[in-house]
Design an enzyme around this catalytic site. Structure first.
Site, short mmCIF file in Angstrom:
data_model
loop_
_atom_site.label_atom_id
_atom_site.label_comp_id
_atom_site.label_asym_id
_atom_site.label_seq_id
_atom_site.Cartn_x
_atom_site.Cartn_y
_atom_site.Cartn_z
N GLY A 92 0.78 -1.31 -0.01
CA GLY A 92 0.13 0.00 -0.02
C GLY A 92 0.84 1.12 0.07
O GLY A 92 0.36 2.33 0.05
N HIS A 99 8.20 6.58 5.56
CA HIS A 99 7.47 7.49 6.33
C HIS A 99 6.69 6.61 7.22
O HIS A 99 6.15 5.37 6.90
CB HIS A 99 6.57 8.14 5.67
CG HIS A 99 5.66 7.63 4.64
ND1 HIS A 99 6.10 7.28 3.27
CD2 HIS A 99 4.32 7.33 4.55
CE1 HIS A 99 5.15 6.81 2.55
NE2 HIS A 99 3.90 6.80 3.48
#
Ligand code: AMP
Length: 111
Positions: A92, A99
């Site tokens: 995803g 991050h």
């Protein structure tokens, strides 16, 4: 300009709602929040994903992870929070600059 949007944010060339920064990491509000608090914490250094990590990144990653609970406290997430690192298209990941999502508060979706 680079073709990495988070490098551009880290360089200050793309505006963002910044909540924390130091010499190694930066935290800002997700532009499309999935919870009342939804921050992204990134290293200033470009690292595409967890798959790119080697021993040279150990201190940086330890620092990034240590920043997460501090930010959660600053955001008032006293009862807890969720952290997510999506890796690769199959995981995803949409932005290929490492991050951590830090989410909490009301509207936290089910997992
Ligand atoms: P991921 O799917 O883990 O790669 O997450 C990328 C996240 O970056 C998504 O939640 C987006 O909403 C967020 N995002 C993309 N562009 C920006 C931006 N310019 N400022 C803040 N968040 C962004």
């Amino acid at each position: 300009m680079t073709d990495c949007i988070f490098c551009e944010i880290a360089a200050g060339r793309i505006p963002t709602d910044k909540v924390y920064e130091d010499d190694r990491v930066l935290a800002f509000r997700d532009i499309n929040p999935k919870a009342a608090v939804h921050l992204l914490v990134i290293p200033r250094q470009h690292v595409a994903s967890l798959d790119e990590l080697d021993g040279s990144h150990d201190e940086l990653i330890a620092h990034l992870v240590r920043v997460l609970p501090r930010l959660a406290r600053d955001q008032g997430l006293e009862t807890g929070y969720r952290t997510i690192i999506n890796t690769g298209a199959g995981g995803g990941q949409e932005v290929f600059h490492l991050h951590a999502h830090l989410m909490g508060g009301s509207d936290l979706p089910g997992f």
